[in-house]
Scaffold this active site. Structure first.
Site, PDB file in Angstrom:
ATOM      1  N   ASP A 161      41.100  37.908   0.421  1.00 26.66           N
ATOM      2  CA  ASP A 161      41.713  36.586   0.160  1.00 26.66           C
ATOM      3  C   ASP A 161      42.168  36.510  -1.302  1.00 26.66           C
ATOM      4  O   ASP A 161      41.697  35.684  -2.090  1.00 26.66           O
ATOM      5  CB  ASP A 161      40.734  35.451   0.482  1.00 26.66           C
ATOM      6  CG  ASP A 161      39.505  35.434  -0.424  1.00 26.66           C
ATOM      7  OD1 ASP A 161      38.953  34.326  -0.641  1.00 26.66           O
ATOM      8  OD2 ASP A 161      39.118  36.509  -0.945  1.00 26.66           O
ATOM      9  N   ASN A 191      40.310  31.869  -1.087  1.00 27.02           N
ATOM     10  CA  ASN A 191      40.465  31.376  -2.471  1.00 27.02           C
ATOM     11  C   ASN A 191      41.653  30.423  -2.580  1.00 27.02           C
ATOM     12  O   ASN A 191      41.610  29.437  -3.317  1.00 27.02           O
ATOM     13  CB  ASN A 191      40.696  32.550  -3.431  1.00 27.02           C
ATOM     14  CG  ASN A 191      39.433  33.367  -3.647  1.00 27.02           C
ATOM     15  OD1 ASN A 191      38.359  32.796  -3.806  1.00 27.02           O
ATOM     16  ND2 ASN A 191      39.546  34.684  -3.610  1.00 27.02           N
ATOM     17  N   ASP A 233      39.855  39.962  -5.854  1.00 26.52           N
ATOM     18  CA  ASP A 233      40.423  40.750  -4.745  1.00 26.52           C
ATOM     19  C   ASP A 233      41.610  41.569  -5.266  1.00 26.52           C
ATOM     20  O   ASP A 233      41.777  42.731  -4.924  1.00 26.52           O
ATOM     21  CB  ASP A 233      40.952  39.849  -3.637  1.00 26.52           C
ATOM     22  CG  ASP A 233      39.953  38.849  -3.114  1.00 26.52           C
ATOM     23  OD1 ASP A 233      39.676  37.864  -3.827  1.00 26.52           O
ATOM     24  OD2 ASP A 233      39.445  39.057  -2.011  1.00 26.52           O
ATOM     25  N   PHE A 292      30.422  31.724  -1.646  1.00 26.41           N
ATOM     26  CA  PHE A 292      31.715  31.168  -1.211  1.00 26.41           C
ATOM     27  C   PHE A 292      32.253  31.811   0.070  1.00 26.41           C
ATOM     28  O   PHE A 292      32.660  31.118   0.997  1.00 26.41           O
ATOM     29  CB  PHE A 292      32.750  31.331  -2.335  1.00 26.41           C
ATOM     30  CG  PHE A 292      34.130  30.871  -1.952  1.00 26.41           C
ATOM     31  CD1 PHE A 292      35.079  31.783  -1.507  1.00 26.41           C
ATOM     32  CD2 PHE A 292      34.485  29.521  -2.009  1.00 26.41           C
ATOM     33  CE1 PHE A 292      36.352  31.372  -1.141  1.00 26.41           C
ATOM     34  CE2 PHE A 292      35.757  29.102  -1.642  1.00 26.41           C
ATOM     35  CZ  PHE A 292      36.699  30.026  -1.206  1.00 26.41           C
ATOM     36  N   ASN A 293      32.318  33.143   0.137  1.00 33.25           N
ATOM     37  CA  ASN A 293      32.933  33.789   1.310  1.00 33.25           C
ATOM     38  C   ASN A 293      32.198  33.420   2.600  1.00 33.25           C
ATOM     39  O   ASN A 293      32.821  33.131   3.622  1.00 33.25           O
ATOM     40  CB  ASN A 293      32.933  35.317   1.157  1.00 33.25           C
ATOM     41  CG  ASN A 293      33.954  35.792   0.143  1.00 33.25           C
ATOM     42  OD1 ASN A 293      34.930  35.090  -0.132  1.00 33.25           O
ATOM     43  ND2 ASN A 293      33.736  36.943  -0.433  1.00 33.25           N
ATOM     44  N   HIS A 297      33.133  40.682  -8.441  1.00 30.06           N
ATOM     45  CA  HIS A 297      32.535  40.668  -7.100  1.00 30.06           C
ATOM     46  C   HIS A 297      33.208  41.685  -6.157  1.00 30.06           C
ATOM     47  O   HIS A 297      32.576  42.584  -5.631  1.00 30.06           O
ATOM     48  CB  HIS A 297      32.690  39.277  -6.468  1.00 30.06           C
ATOM     49  CG  HIS A 297      32.174  38.133  -7.275  1.00 30.06           C
ATOM     50  ND1 HIS A 297      30.822  37.886  -7.468  1.00 30.06           N
ATOM     51  CD2 HIS A 297      32.824  37.142  -7.919  1.00 30.06           C
ATOM     52  CE1 HIS A 297      30.676  36.784  -8.197  1.00 30.06           C
ATOM     53  NE2 HIS A 297      31.855  36.313  -8.484  1.00 30.06           N
ATOM     54  N   ASP A 298      34.508  41.504  -5.940  1.00 29.74           N
ATOM     55  CA  ASP A 298      35.205  42.305  -4.917  1.00 29.74           C
ATOM     56  C   ASP A 298      35.383  43.760  -5.323  1.00 29.74           C
ATOM     57  O   ASP A 298      35.190  44.668  -4.488  1.00 29.74           O
ATOM     58  CB  ASP A 298      36.552  41.659  -4.587  1.00 29.74           C
ATOM     59  CG  ASP A 298      36.361  40.254  -4.014  1.00 29.74           C
ATOM     60  OD1 ASP A 298      37.301  39.456  -4.096  1.00 29.74           O
ATOM     61  OD2 ASP A 298      35.261  39.963  -3.514  1.00 29.74           O
ATOM     62  N   THR A 356      36.467  41.281   1.567  1.00 26.40           N
ATOM     63  CA  THR A 356      36.115  40.615   0.300  1.00 26.40           C
ATOM     64  C   THR A 356      36.491  39.132   0.318  1.00 26.40           C
ATOM     65  O   THR A 356      36.641  38.510  -0.740  1.00 26.40           O
ATOM     66  CB  THR A 356      36.824  41.296  -0.887  1.00 26.40           C
ATOM     67  OG1 THR A 356      38.245  41.129  -0.716  1.00 26.40           O
ATOM     68  CG2 THR A 356      36.478  42.767  -0.980  1.00 26.40           C
TER      69      THR A 356
HETATM   70  O1  RIB Z   1      31.752  34.407  -4.251  1.00 24.83           O
HETATM   71  C1  RIB Z   1      32.702  35.344  -4.717  1.00 24.83           C
HETATM   72  C2  RIB Z   1      33.712  35.649  -3.667  1.00 24.83           C
HETATM   73  O2  RIB Z   1      34.435  34.467  -3.319  1.00 24.83           O
HETATM   74  C3  RIB Z   1      34.792  36.651  -4.128  1.00 24.83           C
HETATM   75  O3  RIB Z   1      35.211  37.399  -3.035  1.00 24.83           O
HETATM   76  C4  RIB Z   1      35.911  35.756  -4.609  1.00 24.83           C
HETATM   77  O4  RIB Z   1      37.188  36.397  -4.508  1.00 24.83           O
HETATM   78  C5  RIB Z   1      35.830  34.631  -3.619  1.00 24.83           C
HETATM   79  O5  RIB Z   1      36.538  35.023  -2.447  1.00 24.83           O
HETATM   80 CA    CA Z   2      37.586  37.447  -2.440  1.00 25.60          CA
END
Ligand code: RIB
Ligand code: CA
Length: 316
Positions: A10, A39, A15, A171-172, A241-242, A125
């Site tokens: 996303d 996102n 990403d 979040f994801n 993160h990704d 991701t």
């Molecule tokens: O919590 C972090 C994740 O949420 C990452 O993948 C960021 O790109 C958002 O999608």
């Molecule tokens: Ca992401």
């Protein structure tokens, strides 16, 4: 032999950096990128995937648009984090290519069912809506995939293993908890990178890294420097993160995992989207549910960041 991967994303700033890392990694054969609303809305995540591929001359890789939002519920995007364009408001031009014809879920199903078993890994991701829909339509995918590598969740295995969307939810997962529940209960071989490790102080971009990137004088370094400028005064280090989840497909030896049973809260008032890992070591084996995921609990943070910067900024 190059590893065949489908990137389900996303984009989103991190990403986007993970796409650059994947394109700069000869260990990987990217079969395609599938996009999902997360996102930012689907139109923008799709456009950003096309933009990033074009930026590094990899526009031959197909991009398939997928689910606009969660299987159930409303999509809540995160422009306040990723900017109005989703990649830090860096004003990249409109992509010259269009998304490939067909839905992302159908692309995933076709690729996995047509290729040999255990030949493909999905690196997810963003919210897991596309992956879950593919598994619902074709459960055999779970057994045919080599693995599903997920950036998502918070498993309370380290001091950083708690939520960012809420005190308990990442979040994801929180964006589509039902999809996550389907994936974790699918029987697929899961490698999950939660905030437990992606928020580690030694696994992000520090102010020193940021300044080094700004001095590198490379096209990708300049782009990343612009993308990260919104974070560098907000949070140090800036979490990657990704790119961390993607890095597992390139350098698995720098990561350590625990096999745990994980399930996902889909309707809690305070805990909706929580990834509940069973950490009760005192429980007799006969009482335990079988582990269904490999949860990353440790890594060589310096090795990860060095890999990321050398590949993405310097193209080494
Ligand atoms: O919590 C972090 C994740 O949420 C990452 O993948 C960021 O790109 C958002 O999608
Ligand atoms: Ca992401």
């Amino acid at each position: 032999m190059r590893k065949k991967v489908i990137l389900d994303m996303d984009p989103g700033i991190d990403d986007a950096i993970a796409i650059l890392l994947a394109c700069r990694s000869p260990e990987l054969e990217i079969l395609g990128i599938t996009t999902v609303g997360g996102n930012v809305p689907l139109e923008l995540t799709t456009k950003n995937a096309l933009r990033m591929l074009e930026f590094v001359g990899a526009e031959n890789i197909p991009v398939y648009a997928g689910m606009r939002g969660p299987i159930f519920g409303e999509l809540r995007t995160a422009e306040f984090v990723h900017g109005q364009d989703g990649i830090g408001d860096v004003n990249l031009p409109e992509p010259s290519k269009k998304p490939a014809k067909g839905h992302a879920v159908d692309f995933i199903r076709k690729e996995v069912m047509e290729k040999n078993p255990s030949e493909i890994s999905i690196v997810a991701t963003g919210p897991l809506s596309n992956v879950a829909m593919a598994l619902l339509l074709e459960p055999e995918i779970a057994r045919r995939l080599s693995s599903i590598v997920i950036m998502g969740g918070a498993y309370a295995t380290t001091p950083w293993g708690y939520g960012n969307e809420s005190p308990r939810a990442e979040f994801n997962i929180a964006t589509d908890p039902l999809a996550a529940k389907i994936v974790f209960n699918s029987g697929a071989e899961i490698y999950a990178f939660g905030l437990d490790v992606t928020m580690r102080p030694d696994a992000g971009i520090s102010k020193n890294h940021y300044e080094e990137i700004g001095r590198a004088g490379t096209k990708t370094g300049d782009l990343i420097h612009k993308m990260l400028r919104r974070f560098v005064h907000l949070i140090e280090p800036v979490p990657m993160h990704d790119p961390m989840a993607l890095a597992y497909t390139i350098k698995p030896e720098i990561f350590k995992f625990r096999r745990l049973h994980v399930d996902v809260e889909v309707c809690g008032t305070l805990t909706r989207g929580e990834t509940l890992a069973d950490l009760r070591e005192w429980l007799p084996e006969s009482f335990k549910k079988p582990a269904n995921a490999n949860i990353c609990v440790d890594l060589d943070g310096k090795a990860f960041i060095d890999l990321l910067i050398s590949r993405v900024v310097y193209g080494r």
